[in-house]
Design an enzyme around this catalytic site. Structure first.
Site, PDB file in Angstrom:
ATOM      1  CB  VAL A  67      -0.917   0.208   1.357  1.00  0.00           C
ATOM      2  CG1 VAL A  67      -1.724   1.360   1.169  1.00  0.00           C
ATOM      3  CG2 VAL A  67      -1.857  -1.099   1.357  1.00  0.00           C
ATOM      4  CB  CYS A  68       1.863   3.619  -1.822  1.00  0.00           C
ATOM      5  SG  CYS A  68       1.365   4.000  -3.337  1.00  0.00           S
ATOM      6  CB  ALA A  69      -0.243   8.143  -1.079  1.00  0.00           C
TER       7      ALA A  69
END
Length: 198
Positions: A67-69
């Site tokens: 997951v990231c932004a």
């Protein structure tokens, strides 16, 4: 070496349903992570992913969600892991998409003040350099090349879906993990890799 593959993407609803059985690794900077992350996610910044390779190899297949932004960094992280024979999935829309779908973001009560998202840091830095280049260009036209260089870098970044400025900014002290936090995340990964598959 396993050839890179396109990562499997999970939408928010599918990820939420599967969350209890997934190991979630947030590849953003510690400041971004502290500002809000998917519940249960471990923070291993993208540029520290190599230190997690041994533990990630021991995780059961199809149970690792990165997951990231927005999803761009986690897609890149999936490709890096694929080069090392580790299969991973990415969350479509990242934590932004997660929050937009009304899902809870966890914020540790004792977390340090939140750092701007990497995208915001890049926009601020690029905009500042362009303004400085244009201002100094009034004194000598050669300074306008500074602004032109940043503009070219932004175009290259969009075409390649990479960002050299983000890589540089991620090395600033406020974007670096504390050694104890990184060790705790790696230890948690190790425990999950040793747990029996349910």
């Amino acid at each position: 070496m396993t050839p890179p593959h396109d990562p499997r993407a999970l939408d928010v609803d599918e990820a939420r349903t599967r969350l209890p059985g997934l190991t979630v690794v947030d590849v953003r900077t510690p400041g971004e992570y502290a500002a809000g992350h998917v519940p249960g996610a471990l923070n291993i910044p993208l540029d520290h992913l190599d230190s997690a390779l041994p533990a990630l190899r021991r995780l059961p297949g199809e149970r690792l969600l990165l997951v990231c932004a927005s999803g761009a960094r986690s897609e890149n992280a999936c490709r890096v892991l694929a080069e090392h024979g580790i299969r991973a999935m990415t969350l479509t829309g990242g934590t932004q998409g997660w929050a937009q779908r009304g899902q809870e973001l966890h914020r540790p009560p004792s977390s340090p003040s939140a750092t701007w998202s990497m995208e915001r840091q890049v926009r601020f830095t690029a905009g500042s350099i362009v303004l400085v280049g244009l201002g100094l260009g009034l004194l000598h036209p050669a300074w306008q090349l500074l602004s032109a260089g940043i503009a070219g870098g932004l175009v290259f970044s969009a075409l390649t879906n990479t960002c050299g400025m983000a890589a540089l900014l991620s090395r600033l002290p406020h974007n670096r993990p504390r050694p104890a936090d990184l060790e705790a995340a790696l230890a948690a990964l190790e425990r999950r890799g040793q747990a029996p598959v349910t």
